[in-house]
Scaffold this motif. Structure first.
Motif, PDB file in Angstrom:
ATOM      1  N   ASP A   2       0.831  -1.204   0.000  1.00 47.50           N
ATOM      2  CA  ASP A   2       0.000   0.000   0.000  1.00 47.50           C
ATOM      3  C   ASP A   2       0.867   1.257   0.000  1.00 47.50           C
ATOM      4  O   ASP A   2       0.575   2.233  -0.706  1.00 47.50           O
ATOM      5  CB  ASP A   2      -0.915   0.021   1.220  1.00 47.50           C
ATOM      6  CG  ASP A   2      -2.055  -0.989   1.105  1.00 47.50           C
ATOM      7  OD1 ASP A   2      -2.289  -1.489  -0.008  1.00 47.50           O
ATOM      8  OD2 ASP A   2      -2.692  -1.287   2.133  1.00 47.50           O
ATOM      9  N   TYR A   3       1.958   1.231   0.786  1.00 51.16           N
ATOM     10  CA  TYR A   3       2.855   2.381   0.840  1.00 51.16           C
ATOM     11  C   TYR A   3       3.488   2.621  -0.529  1.00 51.16           C
ATOM     12  O   TYR A   3       3.594   3.763  -0.984  1.00 51.16           O
ATOM     13  CB  TYR A   3       3.944   2.169   1.889  1.00 51.16           C
ATOM     14  CG  TYR A   3       4.813   3.378   2.106  1.00 51.16           C
ATOM     15  CD1 TYR A   3       4.484   4.336   3.063  1.00 51.16           C
ATOM     16  CD2 TYR A   3       5.966   3.584   1.343  1.00 51.16           C
ATOM     17  CE1 TYR A   3       5.275   5.460   3.259  1.00 51.16           C
ATOM     18  CE2 TYR A   3       6.764   4.702   1.530  1.00 51.16           C
ATOM     19  CZ  TYR A   3       6.409   5.633   2.490  1.00 51.16           C
ATOM     20  OH  TYR A   3       7.192   6.751   2.667  1.00 51.16           O
ATOM     21  N   TYR A   4       3.886   1.555  -1.181  1.00 57.02           N
ATOM     22  CA  TYR A   4       4.498   1.658  -2.516  1.00 57.02           C
ATOM     23  C   TYR A   4       3.514   2.262  -3.512  1.00 57.02           C
ATOM     24  O   TYR A   4       3.859   3.162  -4.276  1.00 57.02           O
ATOM     25  CB  TYR A   4       4.942   0.277  -2.972  1.00 57.02           C
ATOM     26  CG  TYR A   4       5.494   0.223  -4.386  1.00 57.02           C
ATOM     27  CD1 TYR A   4       6.788   0.659  -4.668  1.00 57.02           C
ATOM     28  CD2 TYR A   4       4.718  -0.273  -5.438  1.00 57.02           C
ATOM     29  CE1 TYR A   4       7.295   0.613  -5.961  1.00 57.02           C
ATOM     30  CE2 TYR A   4       5.216  -0.330  -6.728  1.00 57.02           C
ATOM     31  CZ  TYR A   4       6.506   0.117  -6.989  1.00 57.02           C
ATOM     32  OH  TYR A   4       7.007   0.058  -8.276  1.00 57.02           O
ATOM     33  N   ASP A   5       2.285   1.779  -3.478  1.00 55.30           N
ATOM     34  CA  ASP A   5       1.276   2.236  -4.435  1.00 55.30           C
ATOM     35  C   ASP A   5       0.863   3.686  -4.197  1.00 55.30           C
ATOM     36  O   ASP A   5       0.558   4.422  -5.139  1.00 55.30           O
ATOM     37  CB  ASP A   5       0.037   1.338  -4.358  1.00 55.30           C
ATOM     38  CG  ASP A   5       0.316  -0.069  -4.869  1.00 55.30           C
ATOM     39  OD1 ASP A   5       1.263  -0.241  -5.661  1.00 55.30           O
ATOM     40  OD2 ASP A   5      -0.416  -1.003  -4.466  1.00 55.30           O
ATOM     41  N   LYS A   6       0.855   4.123  -2.937  1.00 60.52           N
ATOM     42  CA  LYS A   6       0.369   5.462  -2.607  1.00 60.52           C
ATOM     43  C   LYS A   6       1.471   6.524  -2.624  1.00 60.52           C
ATOM     44  O   LYS A   6       1.183   7.709  -2.443  1.00 60.52           O
ATOM     45  CB  LYS A   6      -0.290   5.448  -1.227  1.00 60.52           C
ATOM     46  CG  LYS A   6      -1.559   4.609  -1.183  1.00 60.52           C
ATOM     47  CD  LYS A   6      -2.112   4.532   0.237  1.00 60.52           C
ATOM     48  CE  LYS A   6      -3.353   3.635   0.295  1.00 60.52           C
ATOM     49  NZ  LYS A   6      -3.874   3.499   1.681  1.00 60.52           N
ATOM     50  N   ASN A   7       2.720   6.114  -2.815  1.00 64.04           N
ATOM     51  CA  ASN A   7       3.840   7.061  -2.795  1.00 64.04           C
ATOM     52  C   ASN A   7       4.726   6.903  -4.025  1.00 64.04           C
ATOM     53  O   ASN A   7       5.951   6.821  -3.920  1.00 64.04           O
ATOM     54  CB  ASN A   7       4.664   6.880  -1.524  1.00 64.04           C
ATOM     55  CG  ASN A   7       3.898   7.213  -0.262  1.00 64.04           C
ATOM     56  OD1 ASN A   7       3.839   8.353   0.165  1.00 64.04           O
ATOM     57  ND2 ASN A   7       3.279   6.202   0.340  1.00 64.04           N
ATOM     58  N   ALA A   8       4.089   6.877  -5.174  1.00 61.80           N
ATOM     59  CA  ALA A   8       4.816   6.659  -6.426  1.00 61.80           C
ATOM     60  C   ALA A   8       5.936   7.665  -6.643  1.00 61.80           C
ATOM     61  O   ALA A   8       7.012   7.320  -7.147  1.00 61.80           O
ATOM     62  CB  ALA A   8       3.839   6.706  -7.596  1.00 61.80           C
ATOM     63  N   ASP A   9       5.704   8.920  -6.236  1.00 64.94           N
ATOM     64  CA  ASP A   9       6.709   9.965  -6.468  1.00 64.94           C
ATOM     65  C   ASP A   9       8.010   9.708  -5.735  1.00 64.94           C
ATOM     66  O   ASP A   9       9.082  10.165  -6.153  1.00 64.94           O
ATOM     67  CB  ASP A   9       6.151  11.325  -6.043  1.00 64.94           C
ATOM     68  CG  ASP A   9       5.728  11.356  -4.585  1.00 64.94           C
ATOM     69  OD1 ASP A   9       5.047  10.407  -4.148  1.00 64.94           O
ATOM     70  OD2 ASP A   9       6.079  12.313  -3.875  1.00 64.94           O
TER      71      ASP A   9
END
Length: 270
Positions: A117-124
């Motif tokens: 979830d962290y990876y998906d929500k913090n693409a930048d």
């Protein structure tokens, strides 16, 4: 992402191995990888296993000297010294805190779903910048650079690459000259701006048609390949994400514990 960093004493105590490597024996006492580890902590980023053999031997010799000096200190009766007793008391307190905190950290759990979830929500945060793979010929004057460009005029493909490498090897004043001007892969922020602007304006297989001036001299640049900006794959960053999330949970737990303890404590400041 940050990790818990134990003091050298705590790390030595907690890192004791039952199968320690023995490098030497001093008056019947082994010099092990734990003794080496204490010295290596002063060499941030270095690993004993990757050091040249002569450097390894120097570290072992230092460990032997340290073992001898420690033995001499113990024989001197330093343990009866008041300063020693006070220092030992402080060390015990610090060690108790660090071991206790490490147990809390080890008990923190982060689920695979939290990591994803962290990876998906913090693409930048996981974007890798565009890069180019290039070579250059560095000379002192604009006229020399123009002459290099003239000798490359009309060439393309492998003929261009071969001639460029030849000119870089024979004419370039930079340290990369002996490697045919090879600079490897780099992002724009890794080079001075005029050089980066020129390199990133080129397509694969192209050279600069006018000399590029920087504080180092005049450059002729050949771009061998390019990579667009892209998001780092989940597999390459998931371990760092997990450790970062674990550290954040750990900090929250310790902070909340400290707040509760302070509420019930008598604290005076001066």
């Amino acid at each position: 992402m940050k990790k818990i960093i134990l003091s050298s004493i705590a790390a030595a105590v907690l890192g004791v191995s039952l199968n320690a490597t023995v490098f030497a024996t001093v008056n019947g006492e082994d010099v092990t990888d734990q003794d080496i580890a204490v010295l290596m902590r002063a060499m941030q980023g270095a690993k004993f296993e990757t050091l040249p053999e002569d450097a390894k031997q120097k570290i072992v010799e230092q460990a032997i000297e340290r073992k001898l000096l420690t033995s001499e200190a113990m024989k001197s009766g330093v343990e009866k010294d008041k300063d020693y007793a006070e220092a030992l008391k402080r060390i015990k307190s610090d060690l108790a805190l660090e071991v206790w905190m490490k147990k809390i950290f080890d008990g923190v759990k982060v689920s695979p779903q939290e990591v994803k979830d962290y990876y998906d929500k913090n693409a930048d945060k996981f974007m890798q910048p565009a890069t180019v793979k290039a070579r250059h010929v560095l000379v002192k004057t604009e006229e020399e650079a123009k002459d290099v460009i003239k000798q490359l005029d009309g060439l393309s493909g492998q003929k261009l690459a071969d001639k460029f490498i030849e000119l870089a090897t024979t004419k370039s004043t930079g340290p990369s000259g002996q490697g045919g001007g090879d600079l490897g892969w780099f992002a724009a922020n890794q080079m001075v701006k005029p050089f980066a602007d020129a390199a990133f304006a080129l397509k694969k297989g192209e050279i600069t048609k006018v000399p590029v001036q920087t504080q180092f001299g005049y450059h002729v640049i050949l771009v061998e390949d390019t990579k667009a900006a892209e998001k780092a794959t989940f597999e390459t960053v998931k371990a760092n994400i997990e450790n970062g999330l674990k550290m954040e949970k750990f900090r929250v737990q310790v902070s909340e514990k400290a707040k509760k303890l302070r509420q019930n404590a008598k604290v005076t400041t001066k």
